[in-house]
Design a protein around this motif. Structure first.
Motif, short mmCIF file in Angstrom:
data_model
loop_
_atom_site.label_atom_id
_atom_site.label_comp_id
_atom_site.label_asym_id
_atom_site.label_seq_id
_atom_site.Cartn_x
_atom_site.Cartn_y
_atom_site.Cartn_z
N ARG A 132 129.78 11.17 9.48
CA ARG A 132 130.44 9.92 9.89
C ARG A 132 130.92 10.00 11.34
N SER A 133 131.43 11.15 11.72
CA SER A 133 131.89 11.35 13.09
C SER A 133 130.72 11.25 14.08
N LEU A 134 129.60 11.88 13.73
CA LEU A 134 128.43 11.84 14.61
C LEU A 134 127.81 10.45 14.70
N LEU A 135 127.97 9.66 13.65
CA LEU A 135 127.40 8.31 13.63
C LEU A 135 128.40 7.24 14.05
N HIS A 136 129.56 7.68 14.52
CA HIS A 136 130.58 6.74 14.98
C HIS A 136 129.99 5.85 16.08
N GLY A 137 130.20 4.57 15.97
CA GLY A 137 129.69 3.63 16.96
C GLY A 137 128.34 3.04 16.59
N TRP A 138 127.71 3.59 15.57
CA TRP A 138 126.43 3.02 15.10
C TRP A 138 126.75 1.84 14.18
N SER A 139 125.92 0.84 14.22
CA SER A 139 126.12 -0.30 13.33
C SER A 139 125.73 0.10 11.90
N ASP A 140 126.17 -0.70 10.93
CA ASP A 140 125.80 -0.44 9.54
C ASP A 140 124.28 -0.44 9.39
N GLN A 141 123.63 -1.39 10.06
CA GLN A 141 122.16 -1.48 9.98
C GLN A 141 121.49 -0.24 10.59
N GLU A 142 122.01 0.24 11.71
CA GLU A 142 121.45 1.45 12.32
C GLU A 142 121.61 2.66 11.40
N ARG A 143 122.80 2.79 10.79
CA ARG A 143 123.01 3.91 9.86
C ARG A 143 122.08 3.80 8.67
N GLN A 144 121.90 2.60 8.13
CA GLN A 144 121.03 2.40 6.97
C GLN A 144 119.58 2.71 7.33
N THR A 145 119.12 2.23 8.46
CA THR A 145 117.74 2.48 8.90
C THR A 145 117.52 3.97 9.13
N PHE A 146 118.46 4.61 9.81
CA PHE A 146 118.36 6.04 10.07
C PHE A 146 118.31 6.83 8.76
N ALA A 147 119.19 6.50 7.83
CA ALA A 147 119.23 7.19 6.53
C ALA A 147 117.91 6.99 5.78
N ASP A 148 117.39 5.76 5.78
CA ASP A 148 116.12 5.48 5.10
C ASP A 148 114.97 6.29 5.71
N LEU A 149 114.91 6.30 7.03
CA LEU A 149 113.82 7.01 7.70
C LEU A 149 113.96 8.52 7.54
N MET A 150 115.17 9.05 7.61
CA MET A 150 115.37 10.49 7.41
C MET A 150 115.02 10.89 5.98
N ALA A 151 115.39 10.08 5.01
CA ALA A 151 115.05 10.37 3.62
C ALA A 151 113.53 10.36 3.43
N ARG A 152 112.89 9.41 4.04
CA ARG A 152 111.42 9.33 3.97
C ARG A 152 110.78 10.55 4.64
N PHE A 153 111.31 10.95 5.79
CA PHE A 153 110.79 12.12 6.50
C PHE A 153 111.02 13.39 5.67
N ALA A 154 112.21 13.54 5.10
CA ALA A 154 112.51 14.71 4.29
C ALA A 154 111.60 14.78 3.07
N ALA A 155 111.32 13.65 2.45
CA ALA A 155 110.40 13.61 1.30
C ALA A 155 109.01 14.08 1.72
N ALA A 156 108.57 13.67 2.90
CA ALA A 156 107.26 14.08 3.40
C ALA A 156 107.24 15.59 3.66
N VAL A 157 108.32 16.12 4.20
CA VAL A 157 108.40 17.56 4.45
C VAL A 157 108.32 18.31 3.13
#
Length: 160
Positions: A132-157
């Motif tokens: 949360r500290s590292l994502l401070h200043g990110w919009s809710d949409q940015e956090r959601q998009t980042f989380a979705d893409l990271m989860a997708r990337f992790a699944a691929a790994v």
């Protein structure tokens, strides 16, 4: 053209894959882990913390409510013999209980002790506060998009 895509800038290559490679290399600092981490008045081996997390988040194999060593091995991407040795350490530190499965005496299942559950809760609270500290200043949409893409990337790994 965005500033991040300036031609010839070695820190911001135009190719998204090259940028991702640079970002992942930079993130090694985020993922570098000491052998042990301070927790209250003691130090907890990182391997014990990983076992506690794998047991806490694992899917029970049967009605016993416990998680198998095989499931822990898969979660940590290690061999079952390595997982078993790591579980032994967590048992010694009284974070995990190893017992026979109610479905089959030949199978062992793992459950967390009260101390293991408390450690898991503290570790989760620490990690989420740090994120949360590292994502401070990110919009809710940015956090959601980042989380979705990271989860997708992790699944691929994990799938390769």
């Amino acid at each position: 053209m965005m500033a991040d895509d300036m031609p010839g800038d070695p820190f911001h290559p135009a190719d998204p894959v090259d940028r991702l490679d640079r970002a992942l290399l930079a993130l090694r600092r985020f993922f570098e882990a000491p052998a042990a981490v301070p927790d209250s008045a003691q130090c907890v081996e990182l391997s014990t913390l990983l076992i506690v997390d794998a047991v806490a988040t694992g899917t029970p194999d049967d009605d016993s409510g416990g998680v198998s060593i095989g499931a822990v091995a898969r979660a940590l991407a290690v061999s079952p013999s390595t997982a078993s040795r790591l579980v032994d350490r967590a048992v010694v530190h009284q974070m995990v209980i190893r017992q026979s499965s109610s479905a089959s005496r030949r199978h062992t299942v793992l459950t967390l002790t009260d101390a293991g559950r408390a450690l898991h809760e503290r570790a989760l609270a620490y990690r989420t506060a740090r994120l949360r500290s590292l994502l401070h200043g990110w919009s809710d949409q940015e956090r959601q998009t980042f989380a979705d893409l990271m989860a997708r990337f992790a699944a691929a790994v994990l799938s390769r």
